[in-house]
Design a protein around this motif. Structure first.
Motif, PDB file in Angstrom:
ATOM      1  N   LYS A 109       7.033   2.529  -7.992  1.00 26.98           N
ATOM      2  CA  LYS A 109       5.698   1.941  -7.881  1.00 26.98           C
ATOM      3  C   LYS A 109       5.414   1.488  -6.449  1.00 26.98           C
ATOM      4  CE  LYS A 109       4.380  -0.755 -11.237  1.00 26.98           C
ATOM      5  NZ  LYS A 109       4.211  -1.948 -12.117  1.00 26.98           N
ATOM      6  N   ALA A 110       6.454   0.939  -5.790  1.00 31.13           N
ATOM      7  CA  ALA A 110       6.281   0.446  -4.421  1.00 31.13           C
ATOM      8  C   ALA A 110       5.930   1.583  -3.471  1.00 31.13           C
ATOM      9  CB  ALA A 110       7.555  -0.256  -3.958  1.00 31.13           C
ATOM     10  N   ASN A 111       6.658   2.698  -3.568  1.00 30.27           N
ATOM     11  CA  ASN A 111       6.384   3.834  -2.688  1.00 30.27           C
ATOM     12  C   ASN A 111       5.030   4.467  -3.000  1.00 30.27           C
ATOM     13  OD1 ASN A 111       8.456   4.028  -0.817  1.00 30.27           O
ATOM     14  ND2 ASN A 111       9.826   5.026  -2.251  1.00 30.27           N
ATOM     15  N   PHE A 112       4.692   4.525  -4.270  1.00 31.36           N
ATOM     16  CA  PHE A 112       3.399   5.102  -4.649  1.00 31.36           C
ATOM     17  C   PHE A 112       2.265   4.275  -4.058  1.00 31.36           C
ATOM     18  CE2 PHE A 112      -0.313   5.547  -7.387  1.00 31.36           C
ATOM     19  CZ  PHE A 112      -0.428   6.928  -7.461  1.00 31.36           C
ATOM     20  N   ALA A 113       2.368   2.939  -4.182  1.00 28.21           N
ATOM     21  CA  ALA A 113       1.314   2.064  -3.660  1.00 28.21           C
ATOM     22  C   ALA A 113       1.208   2.154  -2.147  1.00 28.21           C
ATOM     23  CB  ALA A 113       1.597   0.619  -4.073  1.00 28.21           C
ATOM     24  N   THR A 114       2.336   2.365  -1.483  1.00 26.98           N
ATOM     25  CA  THR A 114       2.346   2.398  -0.017  1.00 26.98           C
ATOM     26  C   THR A 114       1.803   3.696   0.540  1.00 26.98           C
ATOM     27  OG1 THR A 114       4.247   0.909   0.063  1.00 26.98           O
ATOM     28  CG2 THR A 114       3.808   2.207   2.036  1.00 26.98           C
ATOM     29  N   TRP A 115       2.275   4.833   0.001  1.00 27.23           N
ATOM     30  CA  TRP A 115       2.005   6.120   0.652  1.00 27.23           C
ATOM     31  C   TRP A 115       0.837   6.915   0.065  1.00 27.23           C
ATOM     32  CZ3 TRP A 115       4.044   5.514   4.996  1.00 27.23           C
ATOM     33  CH2 TRP A 115       5.281   4.868   5.142  1.00 27.23           C
TER      34      TRP A 115
ATOM     35  N   ASN B 264      -3.556   7.365   7.981  1.00 26.04           N
ATOM     36  CA  ASN B 264      -2.988   7.135   9.313  1.00 26.04           C
ATOM     37  C   ASN B 264      -1.843   8.105   9.588  1.00 26.04           C
ATOM     38  OD1 ASN B 264      -0.686   5.920   7.923  1.00 26.04           O
ATOM     39  ND2 ASN B 264      -2.040   4.166   7.632  1.00 26.04           N
ATOM     40  N   ALA B 265      -1.338   8.052  10.817  1.00 22.29           N
ATOM     41  CA  ALA B 265      -0.326   9.017  11.254  1.00 22.29           C
ATOM     42  C   ALA B 265       1.001   8.850  10.539  1.00 22.29           C
ATOM     43  CB  ALA B 265      -0.114   8.896  12.765  1.00 22.29           C
ATOM     44  N   PHE B 266       1.397   7.595  10.278  1.00 23.18           N
ATOM     45  CA  PHE B 266       2.700   7.441   9.640  1.00 23.18           C
ATOM     46  C   PHE B 266       2.672   7.812   8.165  1.00 23.18           C
ATOM     47  CE2 PHE B 266       0.742   3.258   9.722  1.00 23.18           C
ATOM     48  CZ  PHE B 266       0.999   2.693   8.493  1.00 23.18           C
ATOM     49  N   SER B 267       1.499   7.697   7.515  1.00 23.63           N
ATOM     50  CA  SER B 267       1.368   8.204   6.140  1.00 23.63           C
ATOM     51  C   SER B 267       1.491   9.725   6.142  1.00 23.63           C
ATOM     52  CB  SER B 267       0.015   7.804   5.547  1.00 23.63           C
ATOM     53  OG  SER B 267      -0.038   6.423   5.289  1.00 23.63           O
TER      54      SER B 267
ATOM     55  N   ASP C 135      -1.579  20.913   3.517  1.00 27.12           N
ATOM     56  CA  ASP C 135      -1.528  20.310   4.847  1.00 27.12           C
ATOM     57  C   ASP C 135      -2.176  18.930   4.768  1.00 27.12           C
ATOM     58  OD1 ASP C 135      -0.913  20.041   7.460  1.00 27.12           O
ATOM     59  OD2 ASP C 135      -2.356  21.514   8.221  1.00 27.12           O
ATOM     60  N   PHE C 136      -1.822  18.079   5.731  1.00 26.78           N
ATOM     61  CA  PHE C 136      -2.348  16.718   5.745  1.00 26.78           C
ATOM     62  C   PHE C 136      -3.123  16.478   7.038  1.00 26.78           C
ATOM     63  CE2 PHE C 136       1.551  16.805   3.293  1.00 26.78           C
ATOM     64  CZ  PHE C 136       1.207  16.139   2.124  1.00 26.78           C
ATOM     65  N   ILE C 137      -4.277  15.824   6.915  1.00 27.96           N
ATOM     66  CA  ILE C 137      -5.013  15.422   8.117  1.00 27.96           C
ATOM     67  C   ILE C 137      -5.333  13.933   8.016  1.00 27.96           C
ATOM     68  CG2 ILE C 137      -6.047  17.707   8.383  1.00 27.96           C
ATOM     69  CD1 ILE C 137      -8.704  16.402   7.461  1.00 27.96           C
ATOM     70  N   ILE C 138      -5.543  13.312   9.160  1.00 30.85           N
ATOM     71  CA  ILE C 138      -5.812  11.871   9.196  1.00 30.85           C
ATOM     72  C   ILE C 138      -7.315  11.621   9.101  1.00 30.85           C
ATOM     73  CG2 ILE C 138      -5.619   9.766  10.576  1.00 30.85           C
ATOM     74  CD1 ILE C 138      -3.161  11.111  11.918  1.00 30.85           C
TER      75      ILE C 138
ATOM     76  N   THR D 198      13.735   5.656   8.034  1.00 30.14           N
ATOM     77  CA  THR D 198      12.788   4.543   7.985  1.00 30.14           C
ATOM     78  C   THR D 198      12.579   3.951   9.373  1.00 30.14           C
ATOM     79  OG1 THR D 198      13.604   4.048   5.756  1.00 30.14           O
ATOM     80  CG2 THR D 198      12.211   2.400   6.794  1.00 30.14           C
ATOM     81  N   ARG D 199      13.644   3.879  10.171  1.00 34.26           N
ATOM     82  CA  ARG D 199      13.503   3.360  11.540  1.00 34.26           C
ATOM     83  C   ARG D 199      12.511   4.208  12.332  1.00 34.26           C
ATOM     84  NH1 ARG D 199      19.203   2.896  11.187  1.00 34.26           N
ATOM     85  NH2 ARG D 199      19.560   4.605  12.653  1.00 34.26           N
ATOM     86  N   LEU D 200      12.562   5.517  12.125  1.00 35.46           N
ATOM     87  CA  LEU D 200      11.656   6.414  12.835  1.00 35.46           C
ATOM     88  C   LEU D 200      10.209   6.173  12.413  1.00 35.46           C
ATOM     89  CD1 LEU D 200      11.387   8.735  14.843  1.00 35.46           C
ATOM     90  CD2 LEU D 200      11.772  10.345  12.961  1.00 35.46           C
ATOM     91  N   VAL D 201       9.988   5.992  11.114  1.00 42.77           N
ATOM     92  CA  VAL D 201       8.634   5.718  10.623  1.00 42.77           C
ATOM     93  C   VAL D 201       8.135   4.388  11.173  1.00 42.77           C
ATOM     94  CG1 VAL D 201       7.232   5.264   8.576  1.00 42.77           C
ATOM     95  CG2 VAL D 201       8.933   7.081   8.527  1.00 42.77           C
TER      96      VAL D 201
END
Length: 451
Positions: free
Chosen positions: A20-26, A46-49, A76-79, A285-288
């Protein structure tokens, strides 16, 4: 099936495959904006999403889409930038845009009513396996303050995002429920307030100020340990708020059962709610996190530089941001972001002596963890409060530094090496059987390697 229906189908299935946490975040503020020639374009905020969805969930999303529509071959993903909430609020011009020649200092914009930093939100809190439970619990608290997980107790090492998370709860509740009175206080200031009230003989006035609070957030609650009068007064304050279903949120550098000199009745209250830990983030995660920070500062950093920082700076999130700021400072001084320049600039972060355990660091950390002086570990006493930390120090010298048992014995005043063997085996066995000791050892090692 139109684009909206297709994406809703994907989202409903994603919820069964991730937390649930990851779903809500991403997956918040995402949608399909086009589907042509077997290619689906998904917008993200945003870019990190974009980075996270591309790397972590690309295959799963594509699999779900193809199960619904076999003509889909690629995604594909766009911001697509989302409009800011409360954008009608007037912001002083000098705070809207910071001169490019200096770093942003948003952290100083504190809300005077709540003491909260508006910069700390769930939107810019990066979720990973290291903090997933704490994040989920925090979100749950915002849904029903005072009833879901009360108190909420979040613990972990320095610079891992505890303060960000607990303040994000306060900011979310303040935004969603305008009638809720939220107050964030560091435990040091809280204790100072209690001491001042006791000296002035107006403790009732101090409690009266806290009485209307709906959400009380106390940072670094371990600071209250050993202060008997402060603990007594806090116990009554805690009970008064709790009985009225007021939400209490606490943070600490360790779990309640590992805080020395904490009264049993307070420990019992803290353990009566939800306890969640925040540990060290992994490389991914550090990279994100670095990409998130760079985006917040509106600065573009080459991917290879961010990867180098994420690979080598492992202590905590605060250290990561410090390394990123050092690189940005060098860039603003006119230095090119070559790998050689970056390595030189970050030598203090990456080649820090704290990255490697040593005898002095182990003794110092164990003593400090158990509120002892270093010399106490070498006292020829059989007191339980000394024997256990001494055995742990011996265990870590063997386990982490590969010291021989005779060498460990010499370090502890020439004791027979069988004493060192006994200590090592005892802690090793207890570590397998006692979750509390395992937790303490993990926290101690985290401090040894994080500096």
């Amino acid at each position: 099936m139109n684009n909206l229906e297709l994406w809703q189908s994907v989202l409903s299935q994603m919820q069964f495959n991730i937390s649930k946490a990851n779903f809500a975040t991403w997956f918040q503020n995402t949608e399909i904006i086009s589907k042509e020639d077997g290619r689906v374009i998904i917008s993200v905020p945003n870019a990190f999403s974009k980075e996270w969805l591309s790397n972590k969930y690309n295959k799963l999303i594509l699999k779900i889409l193809r199960a619904t529509d076999e003509s889909i071959k690629d995604i594909d993903f766009i911001i697509k930038i989302q409009p800011q909430k409360n954008s009608n609020k007037k912001i002083p011009l000098n705070l809207e845009k910071v001169n490019d020649s200096q770093l942003k200092f948003d952290e100083f914009k504190i809300n005077k009513d709540t003491n909260l930093n508006p910069r700390y939100t769930f939107g810019n809190f990066v979720v990973g396996s290291f903090n997933e439970l704490a994040h989920a619990a925090a979100l749950s608290v915002t849904d029903n303050p005072g009833f879901n997980y009360n108190p909420l107790f979040i613990y972990g090492g320095t610079g891992l995002g505890k303060t960000h998370l607990i303040e994000a709860i306060g900011n979310k509740i303040s935004e969603d429920a305008k009638n809720k009175k939220v107050k964030y206080i560091s435990s040091e200031k809280f204790v100072a307030g209690i001491v001042s009230a006791i000296r002035a003989n107006n403790m009732e006035s101090f409690k009266a100020v806290l009485a209307p609070i709906d959400v009380l957030i106390l940072d670094d609650i371990q600071f209250i340990a050993g202060k008997n009068k402060s603990q007594e007064e806090f116990f009554h304050i805690f009970n008064s708020l709790y009985e009225k279903n007021k939400q209490i949120i606490l943070s600490s550098d360790r779990p309640p059962n590992a805080i020395p000199e904490l009264e049993d009745r307070l420990r019992s209250r803290f353990e009566g709610g939800m306890i969640a830990d925040v540990s060290l983030p992994d490389y991914e995660t550090r990279l994100v996190i670095l990409k998130t920070k760079a985006q917040e500062k509106e600065i573009e950093i080459p991917e290879k530089i961010l990867e180098y920082i994420a690979e080598n700076v492992k202590k905590n999130i605060r250290e990561l941001e410090g390394a990123l700021n050092k690189v940005l400072a060098c860039q603003r001084l006119g230095q090119s972001l070559s790998m050689d320049n970056v390595k030189k600039a970050l030598s203090g972060f990456i080649f820090s002596p704290f990255d490697v355990a040593n005898y002095k660091k182990i003794i110092e950390t164990v003593a400090k963890f158990y509120n002892l002086e270093e010399k106490n570990l070498f006292d020829p006493t059989r007191k339980k409060e000394i024997v256990k930390p001494r055995q742990i120090a011996m265990f870590l010298l063997r386990k982490e530094l590969k010291y021989s048992f005779p060498a460990i014995a010499r370090k502890f005043g020439g004791k027979d090496h069988t004493t060192a063997i006994y200590a090592y085996k005892k802690i090793l066995q207890e570590n397998e059987e006692n979750n509390k000791l395992t937790e303490e050892l993990n926290l101690i090692k985290q401090r040894i390697y994080s500096g």
